[in-house]
Design a protein around this motif. Structure first.
Motif, short mmCIF file in Angstrom:
data_model
loop_
_atom_site.label_atom_id
_atom_site.label_comp_id
_atom_site.label_asym_id
_atom_site.label_seq_id
_atom_site.Cartn_x
_atom_site.Cartn_y
_atom_site.Cartn_z
N GLN A 10 0.83 -1.22 0.00
CA GLN A 10 0.00 0.00 0.00
C GLN A 10 0.86 1.26 0.00
OE1 GLN A 10 -2.29 -1.13 3.47
NE2 GLN A 10 -4.13 -1.49 2.24
N LEU A 11 2.00 1.22 0.70
CA LEU A 11 2.92 2.36 0.66
C LEU A 11 3.47 2.56 -0.75
CD1 LEU A 11 5.27 2.45 3.80
CD2 LEU A 11 3.82 4.28 2.92
N ALA A 12 3.82 1.45 -1.39
CA ALA A 12 4.33 1.53 -2.77
C ALA A 12 3.26 2.14 -3.69
CB ALA A 12 4.74 0.15 -3.25
N ARG A 13 2.03 1.71 -3.51
CA ARG A 13 0.94 2.24 -4.34
C ARG A 13 0.70 3.72 -4.05
NH1 ARG A 13 -5.00 -0.32 -3.70
NH2 ARG A 13 -4.77 0.68 -1.66
N LEU A 14 0.78 4.10 -2.79
CA LEU A 14 0.53 5.48 -2.39
C LEU A 14 1.53 6.45 -3.03
CD1 LEU A 14 -0.99 7.51 -0.52
CD2 LEU A 14 0.72 6.96 1.24
N ARG A 15 2.80 6.05 -3.10
CA ARG A 15 3.85 6.95 -3.58
C ARG A 15 4.18 6.77 -5.06
NH1 ARG A 15 2.70 10.52 -0.09
NH2 ARG A 15 3.15 9.95 2.07
N TYR A 16 3.56 5.81 -5.70
CA TYR A 16 3.80 5.59 -7.13
C TYR A 16 3.55 6.88 -7.92
CZ TYR A 16 3.17 3.76 -11.85
OH TYR A 16 3.28 3.54 -13.20
N PRO A 17 4.42 7.23 -8.89
CA PRO A 17 5.53 6.44 -9.46
C PRO A 17 6.86 6.63 -8.74
CG PRO A 17 5.22 8.42 -10.74
CD PRO A 17 4.16 8.45 -9.67
N ALA A 18 6.88 7.40 -7.67
CA ALA A 18 8.13 7.60 -6.93
C ALA A 18 8.42 6.39 -6.05
CB ALA A 18 8.03 8.86 -6.07
N ASN A 19 9.67 6.24 -5.67
CA ASN A 19 10.03 5.23 -4.68
C ASN A 19 9.71 5.76 -3.29
OD1 ASN A 19 11.13 3.11 -6.26
ND2 ASN A 19 12.98 4.33 -6.60
N VAL A 20 9.31 4.86 -2.41
CA VAL A 20 8.98 5.26 -1.04
C VAL A 20 10.22 5.74 -0.30
CG1 VAL A 20 8.06 4.48 1.18
CG2 VAL A 20 7.06 3.63 -0.96
N ILE A 21 11.32 5.04 -0.49
CA ILE A 21 12.53 5.27 0.31
C ILE A 21 13.54 6.11 -0.47
CG2 ILE A 21 14.43 4.14 1.54
CD1 ILE A 21 11.59 3.66 2.71
N PRO A 22 14.08 7.17 0.15
CA PRO A 22 15.10 7.97 -0.53
C PRO A 22 16.38 7.16 -0.77
CG PRO A 22 14.88 8.64 1.77
CD PRO A 22 13.77 7.69 1.49
N GLN A 23 17.10 7.54 -1.78
CA GLN A 23 18.24 6.75 -2.24
C GLN A 23 19.26 6.38 -1.14
OE1 GLN A 23 21.69 7.44 -2.78
NE2 GLN A 23 21.93 5.37 -3.69
N PRO A 24 19.62 7.31 -0.24
CA PRO A 24 20.64 6.95 0.75
C PRO A 24 20.25 5.78 1.67
CG PRO A 24 20.37 9.32 0.64
CD PRO A 24 19.24 8.74 -0.15
N LEU A 25 18.95 5.50 1.80
CA LEU A 25 18.52 4.43 2.71
C LEU A 25 18.04 3.18 1.96
CD1 LEU A 25 16.52 6.41 5.44
CD2 LEU A 25 18.84 5.49 5.58
N GLN A 26 18.11 3.20 0.65
CA GLN A 26 17.58 2.07 -0.11
C GLN A 26 18.33 0.76 0.17
OE1 GLN A 26 17.23 3.20 -4.24
NE2 GLN A 26 15.67 4.75 -3.81
N GLU A 27 19.62 0.84 0.34
CA GLU A 27 20.40 -0.38 0.63
C GLU A 27 20.00 -0.96 1.98
OE1 GLU A 27 22.78 -3.46 -0.39
OE2 GLU A 27 22.26 -1.73 -1.63
N THR A 28 19.75 -0.10 2.95
CA THR A 28 19.31 -0.57 4.27
C THR A 28 17.99 -1.33 4.15
OG1 THR A 28 20.38 1.28 5.38
CG2 THR A 28 18.67 0.13 6.61
N PHE A 29 17.07 -0.81 3.36
CA PHE A 29 15.78 -1.48 3.22
C PHE A 29 15.88 -2.76 2.39
CE2 PHE A 29 14.19 2.35 5.08
CZ PHE A 29 13.05 1.93 5.76
#
Length: 220
Positions: A102-121
């Motif tokens: 649902q978070l992914a759908r809410l923020r589409y087409p953007a990514n939910v997580i900013p780039q600096p934290l994407q590896e952590t997720f």
């Protein structure tokens, strides 16, 4: 009569495994949608959650019928009560996968997580998926070494969760309020997913050993 009773118990165990497999599948799809802003996959996860809910309700009804009609004792009673509690945890894990979708759908087409934290997720997803997959193995085999592996993966998830809150509390964090809330929520979803996995692992340990203690997995 005893044979019928054992068959009913076996069916409860099989339903737990089926739910666990669906949760693992849902989580894998949800994290793929979450990381790649894949709205179609996110919609699939959201729609499929109803199947997990249905199976949980079906299992619970079967377990309650067994309690009412068969009068189980000792280890059989532990199995039925434990199954009721495990099904609730598995259903909640399915809900958390849905929340990520649902978070992914809410923020589409953007990514939910900013780039600096994407590896952590991505690491969050790796450890949580390991937990989900090992839960199915644990429910099938009752191998307590698998339960210990789940506990180790949960420790890694807890460390990642702590690192996220340290990141968003730093003075150089410049993301918007909405992004900050998204990051905090997502981190919480991953952390709770792992916690529910540990809860199931502890209940399986209880069924195997007959002892209930939060650290019994480590010491068994």
């Amino acid at each position: 009569m005893r044979k019928v009773f054992q068959e009913e118990l076996a069916q409860v165990g099989e339903q737990l495994v089926e739910i666990s497999k669906l949760v693992s599948e849902a989580f894998e799809k949800a994290t793929t949608a979450f990381e790649g802003a894949d709205i179609d996959l996110a919609e699939d996860v959201i729609a499929a959650d109803a199947r997990i809910d249905f199976l949980q309700n079906s299992l619970d009804e079967r377990a309650i019928d067994i309690l009412a009609l068969q009068g189980p004792v000792a280890s059989d009673l532990r199995m039925i009560v434990g199954s009721l509690r495990m099904s609730a945890s598995l259903e909640r894990m399915g809900d958390l996968a849905r929340h990520l979708a649902q978070l992914a759908r809410l923020r589409y087409p953007a990514n939910v997580i900013p780039q600096p934290l994407q590896e952590t997720f991505k690491n969050f997803a790796k450890y949580d998926l390991e937990i989900a997959e090992k839960l199915t193995v644990l429910l099938e085999t009752r191998d307590l070494e698998v339960a210990r592996d789940i506990l180790k993966a949960n420790t890694a998830v807890n460390d990642l969760h702590l690192s996220i809150f340290k990141s968003i509390a730093r003075s150089d964090w410049t993301e918007s309020a909405a992004t900050t809330v998204d990051v905090a929520l997502a981190s919480r979803y991953f952390e709770r997913f792992a916690d529910h996995g540990v809860s199931v692992a502890q209940k399986v340990t209880y069924l195997v050993t007959g002892a209930w203690h939060p650290t019994s997995i480590e010491h068994s």
